[in-house]
Design a protein around this motif. Structure first.
Motif, short mmCIF file in Angstrom:
data_model
loop_
_atom_site.label_atom_id
_atom_site.label_comp_id
_atom_site.label_asym_id
_atom_site.label_seq_id
_atom_site.Cartn_x
_atom_site.Cartn_y
_atom_site.Cartn_z
N PRO A 1 0.82 -1.23 0.00
CA PRO A 1 0.00 0.00 0.00
C PRO A 1 0.84 1.27 0.00
O PRO A 1 0.43 2.29 -0.58
CB PRO A 1 -0.84 -0.12 1.28
CG PRO A 1 -0.17 -1.13 2.11
CD PRO A 1 0.53 -2.06 1.19
N ALA A 2 2.02 1.22 0.62
CA ALA A 2 2.89 2.40 0.61
C ALA A 2 3.37 2.71 -0.80
O ALA A 2 3.38 3.87 -1.23
CB ALA A 2 4.09 2.17 1.54
N MET A 3 3.72 1.67 -1.55
CA MET A 3 4.19 1.88 -2.93
C MET A 3 3.04 2.34 -3.83
O MET A 3 3.23 3.21 -4.69
CB MET A 3 4.81 0.60 -3.48
CG MET A 3 6.04 0.12 -2.73
SD MET A 3 7.36 1.34 -2.70
CE MET A 3 7.70 1.53 -4.44
N VAL A 4 1.86 1.77 -3.64
CA VAL A 4 0.70 2.20 -4.43
C VAL A 4 0.35 3.64 -4.10
O VAL A 4 0.02 4.44 -5.01
CB VAL A 4 -0.49 1.26 -4.17
CG1 VAL A 4 -1.77 1.83 -4.80
CG2 VAL A 4 -0.22 -0.12 -4.72
N ALA A 5 0.43 4.03 -2.83
CA ALA A 5 0.14 5.41 -2.44
C ALA A 5 1.14 6.38 -3.05
O ALA A 5 0.78 7.47 -3.52
CB ALA A 5 0.16 5.52 -0.91
N ALA A 6 2.42 5.96 -3.11
CA ALA A 6 3.45 6.81 -3.73
C ALA A 6 3.16 7.00 -5.22
O ALA A 6 3.26 8.12 -5.76
CB ALA A 6 4.83 6.20 -3.53
N ALA A 7 2.76 5.90 -5.89
CA ALA A 7 2.44 6.01 -7.32
C ALA A 7 1.20 6.88 -7.55
O ALA A 7 1.16 7.70 -8.48
CB ALA A 7 2.23 4.61 -7.91
N ALA A 8 0.19 6.73 -6.67
CA ALA A 8 -1.03 7.54 -6.81
C ALA A 8 -0.73 9.02 -6.57
O ALA A 8 -1.24 9.89 -7.30
CB ALA A 8 -2.09 7.05 -5.81
N LEU A 9 0.10 9.31 -5.57
CA LEU A 9 0.48 10.71 -5.31
C LEU A 9 1.26 11.28 -6.49
O LEU A 9 1.03 12.44 -6.90
CB LEU A 9 1.31 10.78 -4.03
CG LEU A 9 1.65 12.18 -3.52
CD1 LEU A 9 0.39 12.98 -3.22
CD2 LEU A 9 2.54 12.08 -2.28
N THR A 10 2.16 10.48 -7.05
CA THR A 10 2.91 10.91 -8.23
C THR A 10 1.96 11.23 -9.37
O THR A 10 2.09 12.27 -10.05
CB THR A 10 3.89 9.81 -8.67
OG1 THR A 10 4.78 9.52 -7.60
CG2 THR A 10 4.68 10.23 -9.90
N LEU A 11 0.98 10.37 -9.58
CA LEU A 11 0.02 10.54 -10.67
C LEU A 11 -0.79 11.83 -10.50
O LEU A 11 -0.89 12.64 -11.44
CB LEU A 11 -0.89 9.32 -10.72
CG LEU A 11 -1.95 9.28 -11.82
CD1 LEU A 11 -1.30 9.19 -13.19
CD2 LEU A 11 -2.87 8.09 -11.60
N LEU A 12 -1.34 12.02 -9.32
CA LEU A 12 -2.22 13.18 -9.11
C LEU A 12 -1.45 14.51 -9.14
O LEU A 12 -1.90 15.48 -9.76
CB LEU A 12 -2.95 13.02 -7.77
CG LEU A 12 -3.99 11.90 -7.72
CD1 LEU A 12 -4.54 11.74 -6.31
CD2 LEU A 12 -5.12 12.18 -8.71
N LEU A 13 -0.29 14.53 -8.48
CA LEU A 13 0.48 15.77 -8.48
C LEU A 13 1.04 16.10 -9.86
O LEU A 13 1.12 17.26 -10.26
CB LEU A 13 1.63 15.68 -7.46
CG LEU A 13 1.19 15.70 -5.98
CD1 LEU A 13 2.40 15.53 -5.08
CD2 LEU A 13 0.47 17.00 -5.65
N SER A 14 1.41 15.06 -10.61
CA SER A 14 1.89 15.30 -11.98
C SER A 14 0.77 15.86 -12.84
O SER A 14 1.00 16.75 -13.67
CB SER A 14 2.42 14.00 -12.58
OG SER A 14 2.74 14.16 -13.94
#
Length: 371
Positions: free
Chosen positions: A285-298
């Protein structure tokens, strides 16, 4: 009783028979078989040796002793017992299959070659026996021939539909081929027939772990592609389109995850809940959260120099490192399988060359003897 799985009752009844007739070889062999099915290899060996004390060349006793010794990790002695069974009954396919089962567990290229030759002999003697194809599948899995191993499992299922061992082995092959979705379906079928089998349940749990990380792989790849694409593009429409596609990706990930979770049997879901403190599960879940944050902020593209941009760079770095580690792991597995397959083929080539050379020498020696 054996067909119903009531092995302990069968052991008690056969124990009475053996007590009254201590020299009854067939009763002793059946007793050894019951011990084997009940998961007691030490008693299997002891009972088989009672048979061999009376009939030293009894194939069934030698074969059961070989399989039980292999379960006890005495693989050299197990191989010797399996070879003795073949000498006692050269046309008994189960003896060859037992040797293949023993040798495939041993280290070394020549042991694996011996397993391959024994499995081939079992197939020649019993091409319509499902268990012969299961032995073939196990050896091929060991030699890295994954497509052939899958074919062997499917052939076993053609001969014996619903065979639990074939379903289990097919799921293992699919997992080794990096197809966790198919493997999960296979283990689900096995669990339906053996709901209390801890080994199958543990294997299914490992498959679900693999499915979780495969989901991360797809999501991380889509995220990085999204970042690359919308970093290049510009214009007033860029932010709304980027946010819409980012939200669509997140919705797709959530939908696939929920469907995959609901598709798992209740025992597997329970095991996964109990695994939530394991590093492999906690990290996901930590890695998925990092990818989701990357996606939204990008997609939003925060102002340069702000806190949001620094968060984006940190999340992007975590996503890149995690995805890169996964790629290295997957590539490493494929390279290892390739090396195992090439090593086996080289060993097989040397063996065939040696056989051909010996065949040429025999006529030459015979000609010299006649001369």
């Amino acid at each position: 009783m054996l067909e119903l799985g009531r092995w302990r009752e069968a052991i008690a009844e056969l124990g009475t028979v053996v007590a009254d007739h201590p020299g009854d070889v067939e009763a002793l062999c059946l007793l050894a078989r019951c011990y084997s099915l009940a998961g007691d290899p030490a008693s299997t060996v002891a009972t088989a040796e009672r048979v061999l004390a009376v009939a030293p060349r009894h194939e069934w006793a030698l074969r059961q002793r070989a399989v039980a010794l292999a379960a006890l990790k005495h693989r050299r002695a197990a191989a010797e017992s399996a070879r003795a069974a073949i000498v006692a009954a050269p046309t008994e396919w189960r003896a060859h299959a037992a040797l293949a089962e023993v040798q495939v567990q041993r280290l070394g290229a020549w042991s694996v070659l011996s397993a391959r030759l024994a499995a081939d002999a079992a197939l020649r003697l019993a091409p319509e026996e499902a268990d012969a194809h299961l032995v073939d599948a196990r050896v091929r899995l060991r030699t890295g021939e994954l497509t052939a191993a899958r074919r062997a499992c499917l052939r076993a299922l053609e001969l014996d539909p619903g065979n639990q061992v074939a379903l289990h082995n097919l799921a293992v092959v699919e997992l080794t081929r990096e197809r966790p979705d198919r493997a999960a379906r296979g283990f689900t079928e096995v669990l339906a027939g053996r709901p209390d089998d801890r080994l199958v349940g543990t294997a299914h749990r490992r498959v679900v772990h693999a499915m979780l990380w495969r989901l991360f792989d797809v999501f991380a790849a889509a995220t990085l592609l999204h970042v690359a694409l919308f970093t290049v593009l510009a214009g007033p429409w860029r932010r709304p389109v980027a946010l819409a596609t980012a939200l669509a990706l997140l919705a797709g990930l959530t939908l696939v995850g929920v469907r995959a979770w609901r598709a798992q049997p209740a025992p597997v879901r329970w095991r996964l809940r109990s695994d939530r403190l394991r590093p492999a599960v906690m990290l996901w879940p930590a890695m998925v959260a990092a990818a989701a944050l990357t996606l939204l902020l990008s997609a939003y593209r925060p102002a340069p120099g702000g806190v949001a941009e620094r968060m984006w760079w940190a999340a992007l770095l975590v996503t890149l490192v995690g995805f890169g580690a996964r790629l290295v792991e997957l590539l490493g597995r494929r390279v290892l399988i390739l090396l195992v397959r090439l090593s086996f083929r080289a060993t097989l080539g040397l063996y065939r060359a040696g056989v051909a050379l010996r065949r040429r020498r025999v006529p030459a020696a015979a000609a010299r003897a006649r001369g």
